[in-house]
Design a protein around this motif. Structure first.
Motif, PDB file in Angstrom:
ATOM      1  N   LYS A 159      55.274 -99.756   7.207  1.00 42.18           N
ATOM      2  CA  LYS A 159      55.961 -98.709   6.430  1.00 42.18           C
ATOM      3  C   LYS A 159      57.475 -98.743   6.700  1.00 42.18           C
ATOM      4  O   LYS A 159      58.290 -98.719   5.772  1.00 42.18           O
ATOM      5  N   HIS A 160      57.841 -98.804   7.977  1.00 36.61           N
ATOM      6  CA  HIS A 160      59.270 -98.770   8.296  1.00 36.61           C
ATOM      7  C   HIS A 160      59.968-100.083   7.958  1.00 36.61           C
ATOM      8  O   HIS A 160      61.168-100.086   7.674  1.00 36.61           O
ATOM      9  N   ASN A 198      59.202-101.816   5.226  1.00 32.57           N
ATOM     10  CA  ASN A 198      59.451-101.670   3.780  1.00 32.57           C
ATOM     11  C   ASN A 198      60.690-100.808   3.534  1.00 32.57           C
ATOM     12  O   ASN A 198      61.522-101.131   2.679  1.00 32.57           O
ATOM     13  N   GLU A 199      60.820 -99.731   4.297  1.00 30.89           N
ATOM     14  CA  GLU A 199      61.996 -98.856   4.129  1.00 30.89           C
ATOM     15  C   GLU A 199      63.280 -99.608   4.501  1.00 30.89           C
ATOM     16  O   GLU A 199      64.295 -99.488   3.819  1.00 30.89           O
ATOM     17  N   GLU A 251      63.969-102.222   1.667  1.00 31.33           N
ATOM     18  CA  GLU A 251      64.438-101.578   0.429  1.00 31.33           C
ATOM     19  C   GLU A 251      65.792-100.899   0.643  1.00 31.33           C
ATOM     20  O   GLU A 251      66.594-100.785  -0.292  1.00 31.33           O
ATOM     21  N   GLY A 252      66.066-100.493   1.876  1.00 32.84           N
ATOM     22  CA  GLY A 252      67.385 -99.938   2.210  1.00 32.84           C
ATOM     23  C   GLY A 252      68.466-100.996   2.025  1.00 32.84           C
ATOM     24  O   GLY A 252      69.579-100.706   1.560  1.00 32.84           O
ATOM     25  N   ARG A 260      69.085-101.327  -1.647  1.00 34.41           N
ATOM     26  CA  ARG A 260      69.890-100.189  -2.135  1.00 34.41           C
ATOM     27  C   ARG A 260      71.357-100.342  -1.719  1.00 34.41           C
ATOM     28  O   ARG A 260      72.265 -99.998  -2.465  1.00 34.41           O
ATOM     29  N   TYR A 279      58.085-109.086   3.311  1.00 34.15           N
ATOM     30  CA  TYR A 279      57.998-108.017   2.302  1.00 34.15           C
ATOM     31  C   TYR A 279      56.914-108.369   1.272  1.00 34.15           C
ATOM     32  O   TYR A 279      56.122-107.516   0.882  1.00 34.15           O
TER      33      TYR A 279
END
Ligand code: SF4
Length: 326
Positions: A27-28, A30-31, A34-35, A38, A234
């Motif tokens: 989960k972290h 992926n964040e 994706e961070g 962004r 990912y």
């Protein structure tokens, strides 16, 4: 199996981010990934409301990660159309398998895949081009690398496709490794002018003239801060279909030597790839502010109408003309 724990939540780690000294669970991670996308989006205006974006995909891990991350970001921003385009160069035993994976990914995301082949565009597959080149090579002693034909023609075909689709951006899956490699290659070949011309954001295409009709569709690189290893992870964590096999012509490329060097250096000194990327971004910003890079105007190729850096023929038509000359 790793017993390391996620530095954020203490769950079993799925990723070891050596250069940052952290471990992350799925989960972290992926964040984290994706961070980075962004961050590229904020800094280089990758996606904005109203955009029509051609996403160049190959069936490999980088473009699979890019399409998946952009699709999710586009849904959050809204009013964005993505057009996945795959260029089939015609490499026997390679691109066909990769195209199959790309088809599956597009189906999963509900997107229509557009496939454009060298054979249809240029009446020659890459395999046929290389067979022709090899015959010419024995006659003339000159040899253009497979990746030069492939890169120039793919860029040409993608730009034409983006224009046809009335796209205002062309997203390509260059990751941090690719950018660090390109930077080192430019240094090793003494081609500093290429550093300044490396377009990163909307409005930063090679031509700075808004009225220049020969200007290429601006390229954006959403994965510029993501390493190749992170792209692969990912894809795996999100169960994205991607092709793992290597191109049979990759061994001809100078890039392979630079890639091996950077991989060795990264294993011994974690962070060198991202340091290389940061140096590139700093240097590029300084070089691009010099008037020389801004003055560069593009012409229209007399043969196909695509952008040409100064000659009457663009690089693609030039290569094909030499190849087809008796
Ligand atoms: Fe094309 Fe070279 Fe990549 Fe093969 S390795 S797909 S020839 S650019």
């Amino acid at each position: 199996m790793s017993t390391a724990k996620c530095s954020k939540c203490g769950k079993t780690a799925a990723a070891d981010i050596a250069y940052a000294g952290t471990h992350l669970c799925a989960k972290h991670f992926n964040e984290f990934f994706e961070g980075k996308v962004r961050k590229a989006n904020r800094e280089f205006e990758v996606l904005r409301r109203g955009d029509r974006v051609v996403v160049a995909i190959s069936g490999g891990k980088d473009s699979a990660a890019m399409l998946y991350a952009l699709h999710s970001l586009a849904q959050k921003i809204g009013a964005i159309q993505l057009f996945p385009v795959l260029i089939d160069e015609g490499i026997a035993g390679y691109r066909g398998k990769a195209a199959e994976k790309a088809r599956k990914l597009c189906k999963k995301l509900g997107l229509k895949l557009i496939i454009i082949s060298f054979k249809k565009e240029y009446c020659l597959s890459l395999d046929q081009i290389i067979a022709k080149r090899n015959r010419k090579w024995s006659e003339e002693g000159k040899r253009t690398k497979a990746c030069s034909y492939c890169g120039v023609l793919r860029k040409h075909a993608l730009n034409k496709a983006a224009q046809k689709l009335n796209a205002n951006k062309l997203a390509i899956g260059h990751n941090a490794d690719d950018t660090a490699q390109t930077f080192l290659m430019n240094l090793l070949r003494n081609e500093p002018q290429r550093i300044a011309r490396f377009g990163l954001a909307e409005g930063e295409s090679e031509s700075q003239d808004e009225n220049d009709q020969a200007a290429p569709v601006p390229r954006v690189r959403p994965l510029i801060y993501c390493t190749e290893r992170e792209c692969a992870l990912y894809c795996m964590l999100n169960k994205l279909p991607f092709h793992l096999g290597g191109c049979p012509y990759a061994g001809e490329a100078f890039r392979g030597i630079v890639k091996d060097f950077l991989n060795d250096a990264e294993a011994k000194y974690p962070g060198v790839k991202l340091n290389c990327l940061r140096s590139f971004l700093t240097l590029r910003a300084r070089l691009a502010s010099k008037s020389e890079a801004k003055k560069r105007t593009l012409k229209k190729c007399v043969e196909c109408g695509q952008p040409s850096s100064g000659n009457s023929l663009c690089k693609a038509c030039e290569l094909l003309a030499v190849l087809n000359k008796r």
